[in-house]
Design a protein around this motif. Structure first.
Motif, short mmCIF file in Angstrom:
data_model
loop_
_atom_site.label_atom_id
_atom_site.label_comp_id
_atom_site.label_asym_id
_atom_site.label_seq_id
_atom_site.Cartn_x
_atom_site.Cartn_y
_atom_site.Cartn_z
N LEU A 1 2.02 -6.91 5.16
CA LEU A 1 1.69 -5.56 4.68
C LEU A 1 2.96 -4.75 4.57
O LEU A 1 3.75 -4.66 5.52
CB LEU A 1 0.72 -4.87 5.64
CG LEU A 1 0.43 -3.39 5.36
CD1 LEU A 1 -0.31 -3.25 4.02
CD2 LEU A 1 -0.39 -2.77 6.48
N GLN B 1 -3.00 5.22 2.05
CA GLN B 1 -4.10 4.39 1.56
C GLN B 1 -4.74 3.63 2.71
O GLN B 1 -4.12 3.38 3.74
CB GLN B 1 -3.58 3.37 0.53
CG GLN B 1 -3.36 3.92 -0.85
CD GLN B 1 -2.96 2.84 -1.85
OE1 GLN B 1 -2.38 1.82 -1.47
NE2 GLN B 1 -3.25 3.07 -3.12
N ALA C 1 0.84 -1.19 0.00
CA ALA C 1 0.00 0.00 0.00
C ALA C 1 0.88 1.24 0.00
O ALA C 1 1.95 1.26 0.61
CB ALA C 1 -0.91 0.00 1.23
N LYS C 2 0.42 2.25 -0.70
CA LYS C 2 1.12 3.54 -0.63
C LYS C 2 0.70 4.22 0.66
O LYS C 2 -0.45 4.09 1.13
CB LYS C 2 0.76 4.40 -1.84
CG LYS C 2 1.30 3.89 -3.16
CD LYS C 2 1.08 4.91 -4.25
CE LYS C 2 1.43 4.40 -5.62
NZ LYS C 2 2.82 3.95 -5.72
N ARG C 3 1.61 4.96 1.23
CA ARG C 3 1.32 5.68 2.47
C ARG C 3 0.07 6.55 2.29
O ARG C 3 -0.06 7.27 1.30
CB ARG C 3 2.52 6.56 2.84
CG ARG C 3 2.46 7.14 4.25
CD ARG C 3 3.84 7.57 4.70
NE ARG C 3 4.35 8.66 3.86
CZ ARG C 3 4.29 9.94 4.21
NH1 ARG C 3 3.71 10.30 5.32
NH2 ARG C 3 4.79 10.86 3.40
N VAL D 1 4.09 -0.92 3.50
CA VAL D 1 3.63 0.44 3.18
C VAL D 1 4.81 1.22 2.62
O VAL D 1 5.86 1.33 3.26
CB VAL D 1 3.07 1.14 4.43
CG1 VAL D 1 2.57 2.54 4.08
CG2 VAL D 1 1.94 0.32 5.05
N THR D 2 4.63 1.70 1.39
CA THR D 2 5.74 2.39 0.72
C THR D 2 5.53 3.91 0.69
O THR D 2 4.43 4.41 0.95
CB THR D 2 5.88 1.90 -0.71
OG1 THR D 2 4.66 2.18 -1.43
CG2 THR D 2 6.13 0.40 -0.76
N THR E 1 -2.67 4.44 5.95
CA THR E 1 -1.52 3.64 6.35
C THR E 1 -0.24 4.48 6.43
O THR E 1 -0.02 5.41 5.64
CB THR E 1 -1.29 2.47 5.39
OG1 THR E 1 -1.25 2.97 4.05
CG2 THR E 1 -2.37 1.43 5.52
N GLN E 2 0.60 4.11 7.40
CA GLN E 2 1.89 4.73 7.61
C GLN E 2 2.97 3.66 7.47
O GLN E 2 2.69 2.46 7.59
CB GLN E 2 1.95 5.35 9.02
CG GLN E 2 0.86 6.37 9.29
CD GLN E 2 0.99 7.60 8.43
OE1 GLN E 2 2.09 8.15 8.27
NE2 GLN E 2 -0.12 8.05 7.86
N GLN E 3 4.21 4.09 7.28
CA GLN E 3 5.30 3.13 7.10
C GLN E 3 5.46 2.23 8.32
O GLN E 3 5.80 1.05 8.17
CB GLN E 3 6.61 3.86 6.78
CG GLN E 3 6.69 4.33 5.35
CD GLN E 3 8.08 4.71 4.92
OE1 GLN E 3 8.80 5.37 5.67
NE2 GLN E 3 8.46 4.33 3.72
N ASP F 1 3.30 0.87 9.92
CA ASP F 1 2.29 -0.19 9.92
C ASP F 1 2.79 -1.43 9.19
O ASP F 1 2.15 -2.49 9.23
CB ASP F 1 1.00 0.29 9.24
CG ASP F 1 0.38 1.48 9.94
OD1 ASP F 1 -0.34 2.26 9.26
OD2 ASP F 1 0.62 1.66 11.16
N SER F 2 3.92 -1.33 8.49
CA SER F 2 4.47 -2.47 7.77
C SER F 2 4.82 -3.58 8.75
O SER F 2 5.60 -3.37 9.70
CB SER F 2 5.73 -2.06 6.99
OG SER F 2 5.41 -1.12 5.98
#
Lengths: 110, 115
Positions: free
Chosen positions: B112, B17, B13-15, B114-115, B82-84, B86-87
């Motif tokens: 997950l 999203q 997911a992109k940050r 997050v990019t 989403t934030q990084q 959260d990866s």
């Protein structure tokens, strides 16, 4: 903060030897104790559960519990390369929740 | 019989999203848990359901995280914006009863990123 502590390892053991994994916990009222095995990239799977002081044996695995000293251990006899994994200790907290250690990485060398 | 299943297995997911992660527990299992597992760490408790009731959500890291189990079977963990940080791997586990003396059966997890 309730805690479960494990040595992160890696613990390297020759094939055929005994692997000894240890876990200490802080919550004196904990009643249920579990060892889970987690292969890299996979989800945890239950190896042993123990609820009373003493030893519990299941095949090559023995779990040991000492509530007075607040530690639980897992012995793996006749270690095999397929035992190489991360071993997670989980301890009951409240009626439903488990507190998990960070795991010990075990490497069995052929 | 069928074990616990989770989907998707991988999510990028992109940050910013929103994402939704699904868990299908073992049929008839009362308890359902969501965990977050970072690399090299044990599972960290997020939330607990007994049937359709969310009895504990104390582990959810922020109000961006939301979980539901409306009919007491399938559960969805939703992460908004989403934030990084959260990866992680998100694990779902189910148990036949509401007491922690019983084994928790884990799904394969959703990784997950997050990019």
């Amino acid at each position: 903060q309730k805690e479960v502590e494990q040595n992160s390892g890696p613990l390297s053991v020759p094939e055929g030897a005994i692997a000894s994994l240890n876990c200490t916990y802080s919550d004196r009222v904990s009643q249920s104790f579990f060892w889970y095995r987690q292969y890299s990239g996979k989800s945890p799977e239950l190896i042993m559960s123990i609820y009373s002081n003493g030893d519990k044996e299941d095949g090559r695995f023995t779990a040991q519990l000492n509530k007075a000293s607040q530690y639980v251990s897992l012995l793996i006899r006749d270690s095999q390369p397929s035992d190489s994994a991360t071993y997670l200790c989980a301890v009951s907290h409240s009626n439903y929740q488990l507190i998990w250690g960070a795991g010990t990485k075990l490497i069995i060398k052929p | 019989g069928a074990g616990v299943s989770q989907s998707p297995r991988y999510k990028v997911a992109k940050r910013g999203q929103d994402v939704a992660l699904r868990c299908d527990p073992i049929s008839g299992h009362v308890s359902l848990f969501w965990y977050q597992q970072a690399l090299g760490q044990g599972p960290e408790f997020l939330t607990y359901f007994q049937n359709e009731a969310q009895l504990d959500k104390s582990g959810l890291p922020s109000d961006r995280f939301f979980a539901e189990r409306p009919e007491g079977s399938v559960s969805t963990l939703k992460i908004q914006r989403t934030q990084q940080e959260d990866s992680a791997v998100y694990l779902c586990a189910s148990s036949p009863t509401g007491h922690n003396s019983y084994e928790q059966y884990f799904g394969p997890g959703t990784r997950l990123t997050v990019t």
